[in-house]
Scaffold this active site. Sequence first.
Site, PDB file in Angstrom:
ATOM      1  N   GLU A 255       0.884  -1.171   0.000  1.00 33.09           N
ATOM      2  CA  GLU A 255       0.000   0.000   0.000  1.00 33.09           C
ATOM      3  C   GLU A 255       0.914   1.210   0.000  1.00 33.09           C
ATOM      4  O   GLU A 255       1.617   1.460   0.974  1.00 33.09           O
ATOM      5  CB  GLU A 255      -0.848   0.029   1.283  1.00 33.09           C
ATOM      6  CG  GLU A 255      -1.713  -1.186   1.519  1.00 33.09           C
ATOM      7  CD  GLU A 255      -2.920  -1.225   0.598  1.00 33.09           C
ATOM      8  OE1 GLU A 255      -3.146  -0.258  -0.143  1.00 33.09           O
ATOM      9  OE2 GLU A 255      -3.622  -2.251   0.611  1.00 33.09           O
ATOM     10  N   CYS A 292      -2.639   8.842   3.446  1.00 33.22           N
ATOM     11  CA  CYS A 292      -2.422   8.281   2.105  1.00 33.22           C
ATOM     12  C   CYS A 292      -3.625   8.530   1.213  1.00 33.22           C
ATOM     13  O   CYS A 292      -3.499   8.575  -0.004  1.00 33.22           O
ATOM     14  CB  CYS A 292      -2.158   6.787   2.217  1.00 33.22           C
ATOM     15  SG  CYS A 292      -3.451   5.915   3.103  1.00 33.22           S
TER      16      CYS A 292
END
Length: 515
Positions: A255, A292
Site C-alpha cells: 500500500e 495516504c
Amino acid sequence: MIRLASHLAGKWVEGSGPSVELLNPATEEPVASVASGGLDLRGALVHARNVGGPALRALSFAERGLLLEKMSKAIHAERDALIDLAIANGGNTRSDAKFDLDGATQTLMAYAELGKKLGDRRVLGDGEPVDISGSRLQGQHVLSARHGVAVHIGAFNFPAWGWAEKAATALLAGMPVLTKPATATALVAHRTAQICVEAGILPTGALSFLCGAAGDLLEHLEWHDVVAFTGGSSTGLSIRKTEALLRQGVRVNVEADSLNAAVLVEGASDATFHAFVRDVVRDMSQKTGQKCTAIRRVLTPASELERVREAIAEALAAIKIGNPALDDIRMGPVATAAQKRDVGAGVQKLLEGTRAVFGEPGKVSPVGVPEGKGFFVPLLLLEAADSLGAKSVHEHEVFGPVATLLPYSGSERALQIVRAGQGGLVTSIYGDDRAPLGELVLGLAPWHGRLVVVDEKVAEKSVAPGTVLPGLVHGGPGRAGGGEELGGLRGMALYQQRTAVQGNGPLVAKLLGAG
Ligand code: NAP
C-alpha cells in the site's frame, strides 16, 4: 525518557546498538528512544509460526472474533491516555488522535462482528461447488489459514489504526502477526500493542511487536509467510526486491503513495458543492495532510474555478496552526524534520507548473510553540493554469497540507487529468448530473481501489473519502502499490490459501464441513 521495547517470542526485550530518539514534533523535545540491534528476529518468527499459529488455527472464526473484540475494548479503555501520547509524539490534534485510535478500535470491532457471523468454522468455502463431469464429480474451492507469520510494516501516519487494521484481518484469518510500526511515531503503536499483550487476550505467539528498524527481519521469511507493507513507493520497491522474498515466493502486499483526486461536476447543487469544499479542506488539514487517502488534486469545472477557490480559501483561513496540545488548534506540525524537508522540496516541484493561491510556501507562524521550534508547514492551495501540463502535480506526492486546483472542461478531460496520477487509492466525485457522474465512475474505476460518489441526497452524511472503511477494500493499482486490504473476507484472503478440492462432491462437502 521512555525506552521502547519489542515483544518477541512471548517476551518484552530491548534492542541494543545505536538508539533513535522519538520527538514531540511541535517542540522537538525527546519523548522516547528505541534501539533494535541484536534482537533475535529469526527466533521471533519461528516462535510465532510454531506457537502462535497452531493456537490461532485451533480457534473458530467466532472465537478469533472474540479476541478482536477484547483487543478493541482494551485499547478503547485507555483512549484518553493514548490521545495524549499521539499529541506528544505524532503532532496530532485531539481530533487527529481520535481519528487514528477510533479507526483502530472500530476496525477491530468490525472484524469481531465478521468473526461472529462466520461462526464455528475454521476454514471457509469459496463459492459454490463446480460440476466436473455431470455426475458426482465436483470441485469446491476452500480457503484455509496459511501456516506462516503475517509480517506487517506500517507507515508513521497511523500508528494505531495502521497496525490494528492489518492485525484484525490476519488474526481473524488465523495467522499470527509480527507488526513493525514506523519508528518516528512508535509511541502510540507501542502502547496499544502493550495494552493487548498485558491484557493477556491473545494466545502466546499470536502477536509480536518489533519496535525500531526492521534489521534482517525479511531475510528470515519463508514461503508461507506474508508481508503487508504500508509506506512510500521506494521502500515498497526495495521490500519487493528483497531476494529472500523473491526466492521463497513470499506474498507481498504493498500500500503506497497516491495522488487522490476530488472532482466537482458542473452544475452541482449547493449541498453537493459544500460537501466537496468540506472534504477538500478536511483532507488538507486533518493529520496535517499526512493521509495516504488525502485529496491532492482538486478538479473543478473551469466555469466554477473562482467560486471554488474562494470557498476553499475562506475555510482554510479559519484553521489555526500550532501546538496541538492547545485546545483551539486545528492543525499541528508534520511528524518529523525529514517530513518537513520533504514537504518543502515537494512544494517547489509542484510550483514548477502551479502558483500558490492560498498560503505562502515556507511561511507559517505556529501558535504556542517556542520560537523557531517544531516541524510546522503552511496550508497551501496551489492552482495550475494548464491542468494536464503541470506534470509534477500528477507525479509527485507531497505528504502534507497541500492540494492543487485543476480546472477542466468536460468529462473526457477530467478522466485524462485524474488518470495522469497513474493509479490511486481513492477519487471522490461530487455532482448531481447523472450523465457525467456515470462517465466518471465507469471511466475511473479501473484506475482506483475506491470511488466515492457524492450527490445532494448523501452530501450531508457521506463519509469523507479519506476515511478507510473496514468493510470496503483499501488499496489501489499502479502508483498506489497494487495492493488490497480490508473489505471483509476479501482482505482475509491475503492470509489464506485457496485450494480446489475435487472428487466425490457429497464426500468433499462432508470432509470440509468437518474442518
Ligand atoms: P516509509 O519511509 O516508506 O516507511 C514505512 C515503513 O517501512 C516504516 O515502518 C519503516 O521503518 C519501514 N522500512 C523502511 N525501510 C525498510 C526496509 N528496508 N525494510 C523493512 N522495512 C522498512 O514511509 P513513511 O514515511 O512511514 O510513510 C509515508 C508514506 O506512506 C507516504 O508516501 C504515504 O503515501 C504512504 N502511505 C500509504 C498508505 C496506504 O495505505 N497506501 C497509508 C499510509 C501511508 P522505519 O520507520 O523504522 O524506518
